[in-house]
Motif scaffolding. Sequence first.
Motif, PDB file in Angstrom:
ATOM      1  N   ASP A 106       0.837  -1.184   0.000  1.00 50.23           N
ATOM      2  CA  ASP A 106       0.000   0.000   0.000  1.00 50.23           C
ATOM      3  C   ASP A 106       0.878   1.243   0.000  1.00 50.23           C
ATOM      4  N   ILE A 107       0.391   2.302  -0.631  1.00 41.64           N
ATOM      5  CA  ILE A 107       1.181   3.526  -0.735  1.00 41.64           C
ATOM      6  C   ILE A 107       1.523   4.088   0.635  1.00 41.64           C
ATOM      7  N   GLU A 108       0.735   3.756   1.632  1.00 39.10           N
ATOM      8  CA  GLU A 108       1.005   4.217   2.988  1.00 39.10           C
ATOM      9  C   GLU A 108       2.352   3.708   3.497  1.00 39.10           C
TER      10      GLU A 108
ATOM     11  N   ARG B  91       5.488   5.895   2.670  1.00 36.44           N
ATOM     12  CA  ARG B  91       5.545   7.235   3.225  1.00 36.44           C
ATOM     13  C   ARG B  91       6.175   7.242   4.613  1.00 36.44           C
TER      14      ARG B  91
ATOM     15  N   ASN C 252      -1.916  -2.338 -12.184  1.00 36.29           N
ATOM     16  CA  ASN C 252      -1.659  -1.895 -10.811  1.00 36.29           C
ATOM     17  C   ASN C 252      -0.317  -1.180 -10.707  1.00 36.29           C
TER      18      ASN C 252
ATOM     19  N   ASP D  45      -0.800   2.305 -12.048  1.00 38.79           N
ATOM     20  CA  ASP D  45      -1.500   3.121 -11.056  1.00 38.79           C
ATOM     21  C   ASP D  45      -0.555   3.556  -9.942  1.00 38.79           C
ATOM     22  N   ARG D  46       0.316   2.645  -9.500  1.00 37.33           N
ATOM     23  CA  ARG D  46       1.275   2.993  -8.454  1.00 37.33           C
ATOM     24  C   ARG D  46       2.254   4.058  -8.938  1.00 37.33           C
TER      25      ARG D  46
ATOM     26  N   TYR E 157       1.601   6.449 -11.049  1.00 37.39           N
ATOM     27  CA  TYR E 157       0.893   7.731 -10.980  1.00 37.39           C
ATOM     28  C   TYR E 157       0.866   8.255  -9.536  1.00 37.39           C
ATOM     29  N   GLU E 158       0.655   7.368  -8.572  1.00 38.97           N
ATOM     30  CA  GLU E 158       0.647   7.797  -7.170  1.00 38.97           C
ATOM     31  C   GLU E 158       2.015   8.314  -6.747  1.00 38.97           C
ATOM     32  N   LEU E 159       3.068   7.605  -7.119  1.00 37.25           N
ATOM     33  CA  LEU E 159       4.408   8.033  -6.733  1.00 37.25           C
ATOM     34  C   LEU E 159       4.771   9.360  -7.380  1.00 37.25           C
TER      35      LEU E 159
ATOM     36  N   GLU F 294       2.852  11.816  -7.956  1.00 39.11           N
ATOM     37  CA  GLU F 294       2.231  12.911  -7.215  1.00 39.11           C
ATOM     38  C   GLU F 294       3.133  13.371  -6.077  1.00 39.11           C
ATOM     39  N   TYR F 295       3.727  12.427  -5.352  1.00 35.68           N
ATOM     40  CA  TYR F 295       4.637  12.791  -4.268  1.00 35.68           C
ATOM     41  C   TYR F 295       5.914  13.409  -4.813  1.00 35.68           C
TER      42      TYR F 295
END
Length: 471
Positions: A149-151, A154, A262, A265-266, A268-270, A272-273
């Motif tokens: 999970d992206i959590e 972090r 997946n 998608d991950r 794209y999430e990374l 953003e950070y």
Amino acid sequence: MPGRRRHLRRRKSWNTATSPISIRVGSRSSSRQFYEVSASGARDASRFARLVADQVRSFPCDPLVIAINGYQPWLEDILNSCIEDYWSAISELDRQVQFAGTMQFPERASKRGQDVPWTFVLDHMNVPQVYYWSVDMDPPGWDGSGLPDIEHYRFRVGAWECGRAACRFDREVPVAILFTKPTPVAEYVVTELLFGYLHRDGDYDQPREDEEGICWLFSRLYWLLTDWQNIISEIVTRLNEAEANSHDRHLPVKTRTRLMHNEVDRLYELKEYLHFHNRAFRKLQKLKADVPQREQRDPLWTDMDDAVEDLEQYNTTLDGLKERFNNLIELEFNIQNAVRADNSWYLSIVATIFLPISYLASLFGITTLTWPAIWYLWAAIPIVAVSLTLALCFPWGIRRLQKRLYPIETLRLTLRPQSFTMLGNELPDNVDVPGSRRPSKVGQEYISELLGRLLTYGTGDMIDKLRCGVH
């Protein structure tokens, strides 16, 4: 009356205490680079104040760095014993670190004057396994998609930075307070890495203004806790794994494409950070204009420029990895379409063999015809033979005809030395530089070829003129 309300509020905060909070104050006189106070309520404010006073008295030139892991409502009373007038804003920042899901750019906490704190909330990023391996723990199990999970990527840190005028015991001591979540990884980072990393920095005890102080703290925390190169290496490993699964067909095609979706998608999430880190650094770079010209030679600003360039390179690399995953997904669909085309070819062969027999059977099924049944056998055998021959020989004949009509040839281009730049040269030999006395090899070759033709077909006078022109 205001004092009584404050006293009642403090008593109420004592009743809400549920677990102690570890507060560490950096110190070079300790073997662990910090002293620790375990606070369980506002009554521990005096212990914390004595610790801070001793540290400021022993090292008056060092910045006061305080790390707090956790949040309780009475924390503002603890900080009020040492920090002048900012304790409520500090407590709110700590609460946001623990419970809020958003990040905050570095910004001034208020506009009341020059000596006001800077704050930020940042999610540092690293491979989850690195965080857990650092504390000798096994990483938690991932979800059904095969990804953490992206959590878990972090590591959230909140910072309250005030250059001067915040410490009650010495208004000239810079104050920085860091907030983290009470997790095993955060405990390890604070107790084993943070203070030693800051104390070893050659610019730790340099006098800095507020703008330089927040830039220094932000950049040092970033380099300690964030490693995008680790994340890129992890993504490359998973890309190689996806390519191997696609090549060897280890998993069903639906499973492979879902896993690769997946991964995209991950990514794209990374990103953003990563974009947030880039924007935060760029925002801090603007503070250089507020620094006197004679102090802008600080290596800190060069380090920040390097960080921005690295983040841009990481962003480009992530875009390339995302494109490779998308290409692999497209390849999976193309292969699947090719397999379906092959399957349809087999069905066409079956239809070629059995369709004439079915038609023959329909003819013998007409009730008005009284043909003997043996005739069906005599007709079916040659028809099956012809159909089988056509099914096997027709594709082969078509391929042979196509090869004869449209032969497959390989065009190989011959590399010529004059088209490339040799060692020690600035330009290829086929480039004509205006105003240069360097002879053009292209022109020489053309004239030489023309002379050769004239020797064979031309006259002597024309040859002499051309030779004079060449020389």
